[in-house]
Each structure stands twice: as structure tokens, then as C-alpha cells.
Design an enzyme around this catalytic site. Sequence first.
Site, PDB file in Angstrom:
ATOM      1  N   GLY A 176     -19.406  24.572  15.323  1.00  0.00           N
ATOM      2  CA  GLY A 176     -20.060  23.501  14.564  1.00  0.00           C
ATOM      3  C   GLY A 176     -21.100  22.745  15.375  1.00  0.00           C
ATOM      4  O   GLY A 176     -21.429  23.106  16.509  1.00  0.00           O
ATOM      5  N   ARG A 177     -21.588  21.678  14.755  1.00  0.00           N
ATOM      6  CA  ARG A 177     -22.745  20.965  15.310  1.00  0.00           C
ATOM      7  C   ARG A 177     -22.458  20.262  16.625  1.00  0.00           C
ATOM      8  O   ARG A 177     -23.296  20.240  17.521  1.00  0.00           O
ATOM      9  CB  ARG A 177     -23.252  19.941  14.272  1.00  0.00           C
ATOM     10  CG  ARG A 177     -23.844  20.610  13.054  1.00  0.00           C
ATOM     11  CD  ARG A 177     -24.001  19.623  11.929  1.00  0.00           C
ATOM     12  NE  ARG A 177     -22.706  19.289  11.351  1.00  0.00           N
ATOM     13  CZ  ARG A 177     -22.456  19.184  10.046  1.00  0.00           C
ATOM     14  NH1 ARG A 177     -23.428  19.341   9.187  1.00  0.00           N
ATOM     15  NH2 ARG A 177     -21.260  18.891   9.606  1.00  0.00           N
ATOM     16  N   ILE A 178     -21.259  19.693  16.773  1.00  0.00           N
ATOM     17  CA  ILE A 178     -20.986  18.961  18.019  1.00  0.00           C
ATOM     18  C   ILE A 178     -20.864  19.951  19.180  1.00  0.00           C
ATOM     19  O   ILE A 178     -21.446  19.751  20.252  1.00  0.00           O
ATOM     20  CB  ILE A 178     -19.731  18.076  17.885  1.00  0.00           C
ATOM     21  CG1 ILE A 178     -19.985  16.983  16.827  1.00  0.00           C
ATOM     22  CG2 ILE A 178     -19.376  17.437  19.229  1.00  0.00           C
ATOM     23  CD1 ILE A 178     -18.794  16.099  16.516  1.00  0.00           C
ATOM     24  N   ARG A 185     -12.873  32.247  15.078  1.00  0.00           N
ATOM     25  CA  ARG A 185     -11.806  33.062  14.474  1.00  0.00           C
ATOM     26  C   ARG A 185     -12.232  34.520  14.453  1.00  0.00           C
ATOM     27  O   ARG A 185     -11.414  35.413  14.558  1.00  0.00           O
ATOM     28  CB  ARG A 185     -11.533  32.599  13.039  1.00  0.00           C
ATOM     29  CG  ARG A 185     -11.003  31.181  12.967  1.00  0.00           C
ATOM     30  CD  ARG A 185      -9.473  31.148  12.985  1.00  0.00           C
ATOM     31  NE  ARG A 185      -9.001  29.776  12.771  1.00  0.00           N
ATOM     32  CZ  ARG A 185      -7.878  29.297  13.259  1.00  0.00           C
ATOM     33  NH1 ARG A 185      -7.091  30.054  14.014  1.00  0.00           N
ATOM     34  NH2 ARG A 185      -7.517  28.064  13.019  1.00  0.00           N
ATOM     35  N   ALA A 235     -12.027  16.399  20.032  1.00  0.00           N
ATOM     36  CA  ALA A 235     -12.027  16.726  18.597  1.00  0.00           C
ATOM     37  C   ALA A 235     -10.925  15.938  17.880  1.00  0.00           C
ATOM     38  O   ALA A 235     -11.167  14.812  17.428  1.00  0.00           O
ATOM     39  CB  ALA A 235     -11.869  18.227  18.414  1.00  0.00           C
ATOM     40  N   GLU A 279      -2.035   8.882  18.023  1.00  0.00           N
ATOM     41  CA  GLU A 279      -2.812   7.715  18.482  1.00  0.00           C
ATOM     42  C   GLU A 279      -2.297   6.448  17.811  1.00  0.00           C
ATOM     43  O   GLU A 279      -1.999   6.482  16.619  1.00  0.00           O
ATOM     44  CB  GLU A 279      -4.289   7.926  18.140  1.00  0.00           C
ATOM     45  CG  GLU A 279      -4.883   9.080  18.920  1.00  0.00           C
ATOM     46  CD  GLU A 279      -6.344   9.351  18.554  1.00  0.00           C
ATOM     47  OE1 GLU A 279      -6.966   8.517  17.886  1.00  0.00           O
ATOM     48  OE2 GLU A 279      -6.830  10.419  18.946  1.00  0.00           O
ATOM     49  N   HIS A 286     -10.079   7.425  22.458  1.00  0.00           N
ATOM     50  CA  HIS A 286     -10.830   7.878  21.263  1.00  0.00           C
ATOM     51  C   HIS A 286     -12.167   7.134  21.129  1.00  0.00           C
ATOM     52  O   HIS A 286     -12.378   6.371  20.182  1.00  0.00           O
ATOM     53  CB  HIS A 286      -9.982   7.715  19.989  1.00  0.00           C
ATOM     54  CG  HIS A 286     -10.473   8.556  18.851  1.00  0.00           C
ATOM     55  ND1 HIS A 286      -9.647   9.066  17.866  1.00  0.00           N
ATOM     56  CD2 HIS A 286     -11.731   9.001  18.527  1.00  0.00           C
ATOM     57  CE1 HIS A 286     -10.361   9.758  16.985  1.00  0.00           C
ATOM     58  NE2 HIS A 286     -11.640   9.729  17.372  1.00  0.00           N
ATOM     59  N   ILE A 287     -13.053   7.385  22.092  1.00  0.00           N
ATOM     60  CA  ILE A 287     -14.344   6.681  22.108  1.00  0.00           C
ATOM     61  C   ILE A 287     -15.525   7.648  22.005  1.00  0.00           C
ATOM     62  O   ILE A 287     -16.641   7.314  22.398  1.00  0.00           O
ATOM     63  CB  ILE A 287     -14.486   5.814  23.387  1.00  0.00           C
ATOM     64  CG1 ILE A 287     -14.252   6.651  24.666  1.00  0.00           C
ATOM     65  CG2 ILE A 287     -13.556   4.609  23.330  1.00  0.00           C
ATOM     66  CD1 ILE A 287     -14.606   5.919  25.956  1.00  0.00           C
ATOM     67  N   GLY A 288     -15.265   8.847  21.459  1.00  0.00           N
ATOM     68  CA  GLY A 288     -16.324   9.872  21.421  1.00  0.00           C
ATOM     69  C   GLY A 288     -17.637   9.389  20.836  1.00  0.00           C
ATOM     70  O   GLY A 288     -18.705   9.636  21.382  1.00  0.00           O
TER      71      GLY A 288
HETATM   72  C1  GLV Z   1     -14.255  10.222  14.988  1.00  0.00           C
HETATM   73  O1  GLV Z   1     -13.281  10.653  15.491  1.00  0.00           O
HETATM   74  C2  GLV Z   1     -14.945  10.833  13.909  1.00  0.00           C
HETATM   75  O2  GLV Z   1     -14.414  11.761  13.275  1.00  0.00           O
HETATM   76  O3  GLV Z   1     -16.061  10.407  13.615  1.00  0.00           O
END
Ligand code: GLV
Length: 315
Positions: free
Chosen positions: A156-158, A178, A234, A264, A282-284
Site C-alpha cells: 500500500g501507499r505507506i 500474499r 501499522a 493499546e 502510537h504517534i505515526g
Molecule cells: C492511525 O493509526 C491511523 O490509522 O490513521
Amino acid sequence: MATDRATVLVTGQLPSSALALLGDVDVRTVDGTTNRQAFLEAARGVDAMMTFVTDTVDAALLDAAGPALKIVANVAVGFDNIDVSATRPHGIVVTNTPDVLNGAVAELTWGLIFAIARRIGESDRLVRRGDWHGWAFDFMTGMELAGKTLGIIGKGRIGRDVARRAAAFDMRVVFGGREAGGEVDGHPVFAIDDVLAMADVVSLHVPGRPDTRHLIDARALDLMKPTAYLINTARGIVVDEAALVEALRTRRIAGAGLDVFEREPVVHPGLIGLDNVVLLPHIGSATVETRTAMAELAARNVAAVLAGRPPVTPV
Ligand code: GLV
């Protein structure tokens, strides 16, 4: 006094630039995460909701909201907090915030790669403890990234944004999917097991869904090189945390960098005492620029649907 303005429920602070995009609406605010009863009560009669990943949007909440609800706009790219199948019979639109956060998450992923491969967290703790007794030739040696293989799980994009930045650090990139075969942005795609076996850094970029739950379990960790690092920006459920603790404790793999966790904000106690893991809360996507863009995109989705137009980014 009765009003024909739409009511938008927001479950936390949003930037004024986002609220301005909602137009002439009544905004109702509630903490949707910590007080479920208040969330259910505040939802009553609203036309739209703007929610975060920590808010559970399920059939009970939709029932509490009632028939006026037209859109749930998640201020996140992931939407595993929303029971999308429960929204369908009511014709409620669900939207997320793709793309605007790719860069921020990719940057944090690289932050974790550097932090674990060069032992930055561990070194920082050592200095603060007063345990630094001077320079030494073989002290705090880590792994050089140049010439190594970065395995990205997910196409995917990230993941692609993470891959794009790898050129700056002279890393070879392989993708894991997959189905093996083909290329993503010029990088080969292999079966996930093969990527686990060949990569020096494995970075996870798949959504949190029943079919990705514990994708990285004891068996998968066993396939990795003992010198390799696992990065997860993720979703926590993608990794079997108990199996990861064991693999880190026994040095079955060299280390891990985690921004997300299975339960979390609870972090597996076995991770806390380990030096070969970097733990982030969780600061992505947590940059001012990106959080503003996410809120604005969610607000544009709400404004569109309330005006009878198609949403910008439906899930
Ligand atoms: C954060 O975890 C998001 O899904 O944007």
C-alpha cells in the site's frame, strides 16, 4: 430553540481550520474513548460524527445515534474501530483519511529503524542513568543500514513511501505480498515468508483486519534472520506480542521498533524491561501538519455528505 442546522459530533479537539470547513453546523463534543455512556448519549440525533481510532463505532452506537446519522468520518486512515458492516443497512457513509499521512508515518518508520539499528533508545537511557563511563571501541555497536535489505510487508501507499526513502540510505528494497511476483515501484515482490527470511529490516504496512491478525507469529519470527529487526507502525494485532517478547528475549531476532500494540494503551509487560525494543505511543501520524490535514480531510467528507454530495474519501 429548535434549529435546522445539522449537528456534528466530534470526539475530541480538532483544529479550527477543520471545524471551519464544516460550515454552518452545530458542533457537539464528547470524549468518545473514555466514557462510553457519554458517547452513546451525545450521539443521539446527530447528523454526522468525526471519530478517532480509539472510538468504538458499533451497532449500539449507531442505534443510539438514530436515523439522522449520515456519515462517520474517521480521522485516521485505519478504520478497524468501525464496524463498517453495521453501517451499511442504515446507508451511513464511512470515510477515512488516506494519503495525507503517508509521509508522516513513513518518517516515523525510519525513525524507528534508526532508533533500533543504532541503539538510540538504549543509549539515551544509559546516559540518563549515569552509566556512560567514556568512549570505547566496541561500545554500543549497531547495524549499518547501507547495503542491507529492507523488507516491506504490504504493497500500500505507506509502505511505498517508506520504500521511496530507502534510496537515501542505500538499502535494497523488497516487498512482501500474499502473492509473489511482479514489482512495486521497481522493487521485486516476494512471498511474505521469503521476505521474512531475506530482510535485515522487516517493516509492516498492512491494515489491522481479521486476515492480518498475528500475521507475524512465532513461526514468522522464526523465519527471520537472528540479526534482523522488526518494525511495526501499522496495527498492533498484526504481531503476536507474546511471541515477539519471546523472540526478543531469546535474541531469536535482534530487535524491534513498535509504535502500535495489541491492547493499546497497555503494553505487554514483557516488552518493558527489554533493551532491544523501542516503544512509541502510537504517534505515526502525529505531526502538526499531518494531523491538521487529516482533520481537514475528515471535515471535507462531512461537509460533502451533509450537502448531499459524494464523500471525498469513502472506505
Ligand atoms: C492511525 O493509526 C491511523 O490509522 O490513521
